[in-house]
Motif scaffolding. Structure first.
Motif, short mmCIF file in Angstrom:
data_model
loop_
_atom_site.label_atom_id
_atom_site.label_comp_id
_atom_site.label_asym_id
_atom_site.label_seq_id
_atom_site.Cartn_x
_atom_site.Cartn_y
_atom_site.Cartn_z
N SER A 7 -7.40 11.79 -3.08
CA SER A 7 -6.10 10.67 -2.30
C SER A 7 -5.48 10.94 -1.84
N GLY A 15 -7.30 0.69 1.20
CA GLY A 15 -7.20 1.08 -0.42
C GLY A 15 -6.26 1.34 -0.90
N SER A 16 -5.75 2.77 -0.61
CA SER A 16 -4.51 3.07 -1.03
C SER A 16 -3.79 2.72 -1.02
N ALA A 20 -4.47 2.43 -5.85
CA ALA A 20 -5.88 2.96 -5.70
C ALA A 20 -6.14 4.68 -5.17
N HIS A 22 -9.02 8.17 -4.05
CA HIS A 22 -10.32 8.33 -3.44
C HIS A 22 -10.44 9.64 -4.39
N PRO A 53 -12.27 -1.72 -8.26
CA PRO A 53 -11.95 -1.17 -7.44
C PRO A 53 -10.21 -1.14 -7.78
N TYR A 54 -9.65 -0.98 -8.91
CA TYR A 54 -8.49 -0.20 -9.33
C TYR A 54 -8.76 0.31 -10.85
N HIS A 57 -10.39 3.28 -6.13
CA HIS A 57 -10.58 2.68 -4.54
C HIS A 57 -12.43 3.41 -4.01
#
Length: 67
Positions: A7, A15-16, A20, A22, A53-54, A57
Motif C-alpha cells: 500500500s 483507490g487508496s 483500501a 494494495h 474494493p474495500y 483495492h
C-alpha cells in the motif's frame, strides 16, 4: 501463503484514498491442482469478493498448486 502489503507504494492513488490496500499474495494450495491460472485466480477472488474494493483495492496474485 505469503501476503505482502504494498500500500505504501501507492500513496495518493485514487483507490487508496479511502484507506483500501494494495497487496501481493503468493499462495500454494492443493485445491489449485489441475486448474488453469485464470481458474485459480477466479477461485481466490470468489472467496475475497466481500473484501473488494474495500479494504482490498488491488491484489497481485500468484496462485500455484504444490509441485
Amino acid at each position: 501463503m505469503d501476503i505482502q502489503d504494498d500500500s505504501h507504494l501507492h500513496a495518493g492513488h485514487e483507490g487508496s484514498k479511502n484507506g483500501a490496500g494494495h497487496y501481493r499474495v503468493h499462495i500454494v494450495a492443493s485445491c489449485f491442482a489441475g486448474l488453469s491460472a485464470v481458474a485459480r485466480h477466479r477461485l481466490v477472488y470468489h472467496h475475497l469478493q466481500d473484501l473488494i474494493p474495500y479494504p482490498i483495492h488491488a491484489l497481485a496474485l500468484d496462485a500455484q498448486a504444490p509441485k
